[in-house]
Design an enzyme around this catalytic site. Structure first.
Site, PDB file in Angstrom:
ATOM      1  N   SER A   1      63.313 -10.459  16.286  1.00 56.78           N
ATOM      2  CA  SER A   1      62.366 -11.523  15.959  1.00 56.78           C
ATOM      3  C   SER A   1      61.008 -10.977  15.580  1.00 56.78           C
ATOM      4  O   SER A   1      60.109 -11.722  15.244  1.00 56.78           O
ATOM      5  CB  SER A   1      62.210 -12.441  17.166  1.00 56.78           C
ATOM      6  OG  SER A   1      61.673 -11.680  18.231  1.00 56.78           O
TER       7      SER A   1
ATOM      8  N   THR B   1      48.477  -1.931   9.554  1.00 57.34           N
ATOM      9  CA  THR B   1      47.307  -1.045   9.533  1.00 57.34           C
ATOM     10  C   THR B   1      47.534   0.172  10.425  1.00 57.34           C
ATOM     11  O   THR B   1      46.820   1.159  10.305  1.00 57.34           O
ATOM     12  CB  THR B   1      46.061  -1.787  10.070  1.00 57.34           C
ATOM     13  OG1 THR B   1      46.419  -2.418  11.297  1.00 57.34           O
ATOM     14  CG2 THR B   1      45.577  -2.856   9.096  1.00 57.34           C
ATOM     15  N   ASP B   2      48.540   0.102  11.317  1.00 57.63           N
ATOM     16  CA  ASP B   2      48.617   1.153  12.347  1.00 57.63           C
ATOM     17  C   ASP B   2      49.106   2.495  11.812  1.00 57.63           C
ATOM     18  O   ASP B   2      48.814   3.528  12.405  1.00 57.63           O
ATOM     19  CB  ASP B   2      49.426   0.707  13.575  1.00 57.63           C
ATOM     20  CG  ASP B   2      50.902   0.485  13.316  1.00 57.63           C
ATOM     21  OD1 ASP B   2      51.309   0.388  12.144  1.00 57.63           O
ATOM     22  OD2 ASP B   2      51.661   0.411  14.303  1.00 57.63           O
TER      23      ASP B   2
ATOM     24  N   ASP C   1      53.291  -0.973  18.588  1.00 55.45           N
ATOM     25  CA  ASP C   1      54.221  -1.666  19.488  1.00 55.45           C
ATOM     26  C   ASP C   1      54.338  -0.936  20.823  1.00 55.45           C
ATOM     27  O   ASP C   1      54.188  -1.527  21.891  1.00 55.45           O
ATOM     28  CB  ASP C   1      55.611  -1.764  18.850  1.00 55.45           C
ATOM     29  CG  ASP C   1      55.576  -2.468  17.513  1.00 55.45           C
ATOM     30  OD1 ASP C   1      54.536  -3.074  17.200  1.00 55.45           O
ATOM     31  OD2 ASP C   1      56.576  -2.405  16.778  1.00 55.45           O
TER      32      ASP C   1
ATOM     33  N   LEU D   1      59.155  -9.301  17.764  1.00 55.55           N
ATOM     34  CA  LEU D   1      58.329  -9.213  18.970  1.00 55.55           C
ATOM     35  C   LEU D   1      58.608  -7.903  19.701  1.00 55.55           C
ATOM     36  O   LEU D   1      58.353  -7.777  20.891  1.00 55.55           O
ATOM     37  CB  LEU D   1      58.593 -10.412  19.886  1.00 55.55           C
ATOM     38  CG  LEU D   1      58.329 -11.789  19.271  1.00 55.55           C
ATOM     39  CD1 LEU D   1      58.680 -12.904  20.246  1.00 55.55           C
ATOM     40  CD2 LEU D   1      56.873 -11.926  18.830  1.00 55.55           C
ATOM     41  N   SER D   2      59.162  -6.959  18.975  1.00 56.23           N
ATOM     42  CA  SER D   2      59.358  -5.594  19.476  1.00 56.23           C
ATOM     43  C   SER D   2      60.335  -5.469  20.618  1.00 56.23           C
ATOM     44  O   SER D   2      60.073  -4.790  21.606  1.00 56.23           O
ATOM     45  CB  SER D   2      58.023  -4.994  19.922  1.00 56.23           C
ATOM     46  OG  SER D   2      57.277  -4.689  18.825  1.00 56.23           O
TER      47      SER D   2
ATOM     48  N   GLU E   1      61.538   6.507  18.038  1.00 57.77           N
ATOM     49  CA  GLU E   1      61.813   5.530  16.976  1.00 57.77           C
ATOM     50  C   GLU E   1      61.773   6.218  15.592  1.00 57.77           C
ATOM     51  O   GLU E   1      62.637   5.996  14.743  1.00 57.77           O
ATOM     52  CB  GLU E   1      60.747   4.423  17.050  1.00 57.77           C
ATOM     53  CG  GLU E   1      60.943   3.284  16.105  1.00 57.77           C
ATOM     54  CD  GLU E   1      61.887   2.204  16.619  1.00 57.77           C
ATOM     55  OE1 GLU E   1      61.743   1.783  17.772  1.00 57.77           O
ATOM     56  OE2 GLU E   1      62.762   1.792  15.846  1.00 57.77           O
TER      57      GLU E   1
HETATM   58  C1  GLA Z   1      56.267  -2.942  13.157  1.00 56.01           C
HETATM   59  C2  GLA Z   1      55.951  -1.500  13.504  1.00 56.01           C
HETATM   60  C3  GLA Z   1      54.461  -1.350  13.895  1.00 56.01           C
HETATM   61  C4  GLA Z   1      53.560  -1.969  12.844  1.00 56.01           C
HETATM   62  C5  GLA Z   1      54.022  -3.369  12.472  1.00 56.01           C
HETATM   63  C6  GLA Z   1      53.249  -3.943  11.313  1.00 56.01           C
HETATM   64  O1  GLA Z   1      56.137  -3.751  14.282  1.00 56.01           O
HETATM   65  O2  GLA Z   1      56.747  -1.045  14.554  1.00 56.01           O
HETATM   66  O3  GLA Z   1      54.173   0.013  14.085  1.00 56.01           O
HETATM   67  O4  GLA Z   1      53.468  -1.153  11.707  1.00 56.01           O
HETATM   68  O5  GLA Z   1      55.394  -3.408  12.133  1.00 56.01           O
HETATM   69  O6  GLA Z   1      51.925  -4.148  11.664  1.00 56.01           O
END
Ligand code: GLA
Length: 388
Positions: free
Chosen positions: A125, A35-36, A174, A127-128, A162
């Protein structure tokens, strides 16, 4: 941890000078997926797992980078004068991208650095781990140069890096949650204007359990950018009927009334996910505030179904983990988290059932998928900061 990393830094680069240590967490999104970049709401929180950066400013423009996680690669050297993306540069593209961005945004980075990194977020994974590296480096630059900038600026710069340096068209979730995280709170963020609110996670005897499918994904190689353009294209169609600038402005009803304008059935499902997921997120946060964890969990489950059937970003690994989780005792809700296409699931599990949950879901997964999943019972931590 900190002391061991400082010692390792000393062995690699020498012990003298002004050596500083920073930390940036990973994040888990509880609800509000994909959604972001559609101007909708998200509800992520920062973890206590994350990336440590030990750094020292240099007198020249040399950049020396070492990761404990990729120690076999040794120290890689480059220069501030040759910052460009290349696949072969691997993880070092993330710090390089941030240095490049600061310069572009009018915060000149004049001196090189000796840098050691260590991360305990499982790689790839969902988890960013990459955003965590970016934000850790950005916080380091802000501190080392005394730049006057907010944590929101930091999040935006890292997203820019990014997008423009690494070529992944991600949204702001993230980087924002990693920069702004708060212990024991999730962040209810409106991505259309970056208004946010902390929501205390009063878990009442429940735990957040993350299951990593161990199916690696690289966002750049995945269908992430494709989903984003499907949404953008559909928005253009909707704009011929409606005065909106993002899909996040649509209610479920407005979507039902106007959906015929989207001619392609696949894109119609993409938009249905983006719209309903945003509404679900708003309802989920309301439920949480009212102390209705059970409703929050049901909305998490619906989120997964929508990501599976309408947005099609789950795949057999994540579906197996989630469907196995739904069958377990003490599970309030379970869904994939992050971009999807592999990565992790997040489940809310009654404390006394966590052990059996891990055992059962783990064995179902191994039986069906052919290899194991990893489980993490996580705590919600603070955002990126200097440690020493
Ligand atoms: C990745 C992207 C986020 C977001 C998610 C899905 O983590 O980096 O910006 O779009 O996917 O919600």
């Amino acid at each position: 941890m900190k002391d061991k990393l400082i010692q390792k830094f000393g062995e690699l680069y020498g012990k003298d000078g002004d050596i500083r240590v920073y930390f940036a967490p990973g994040r888990v999104n509880l609800i509000g997926e994909h959604t972001d970049y559609n101007g909708g709401h998200v509800f992520p929180c920062a973890l206590t797992l994350g990336t440590y950066v030990v750094a020292r400013k240099r007198a020249d423009r040399l950049l020396r980078l070492f990761s404990v996680n990729f120690s076999h690669l040794g120290v890689t050297e480059s220069s501030l004068d040759e910052l460009y993306y290349h696949k072969k540069f691997g993880w070092t593209n993330y710090p390089k991208g941030v240095l490049w961005t600061f310069d572009k945004k009018g915060y000149p980075v004049t001196n090189g650095f000796d840098i050691l990194l260590y991360g305990n977020i499982p790689n790839g994974s969902g988890l960013s781990s990459s955003a965590s590296v970016e934000v850790a480096i950005a916080v380091m630059l802000k501190d080392m140069y005394g730049f006057d900038m907010s944590m929101t600026d930091i999040a935006l710069f890292c997203q820019y890096s990014e997008n423009k340096f690494n070529g992944v068209n991600c949204g702001i979730m993230d980087q924002f949650s990693i920069a702004m995280g708060k212990k024991d709170n999730a962040i209810f963020l409106d991505t259309s204007n970056l208004d946010y609110e902390y929501a205390p996670l009063d878990m009442k005897g429940y735990k957040i359990v993350i299951a990593s499918s161990n199916k690696k994904r690289g966002l750049g190689d995945s269908k992430y950018n494709e989903r984003r353009s499907e949404c953008d294209r559909s928005l253009e169609e909707l704009k011929t009927l409606l005065n909106i600038s993002t899909l996040g402005e649509l209610s479920n009803e407005a979507f039902e009334e106007t959906k015929e304008i989207i001619k392609d059935p696949v894109r119609l499902r993409r938009v249905r996910h983006a719209v309903t997921e945003n509404q679900r997120t708003i309802r989920a946060v309301k439920a949480l505030k009212e102390g209705d964890l059970a409703k929050f969990g049901r909305l998490m489950n619906q989120s997964h179904i929508s990501l599976r059937d309408d947005y099609e970003v789950t795949g057999p690994e994540l579906d197996t983990l989630v469907e196995a989780a739904w069958q377990q005792e003490g599970v309030i809700g379970s869904r994939m988290t992050g971009a999807g296409f592999g990565g992790c699931t997040v489940s809310i599990v009654k404390e006394e059932c966590v052990e059996a949950f891990i055992e059962n879901v783990g064995s179902i997964y191994r039986r069906r998928v052919g290899y194991g999943a990893d489980f993490y019972v996580v705590d919600i931590g603070d955002g990126a900061r200097r440690l020493q």
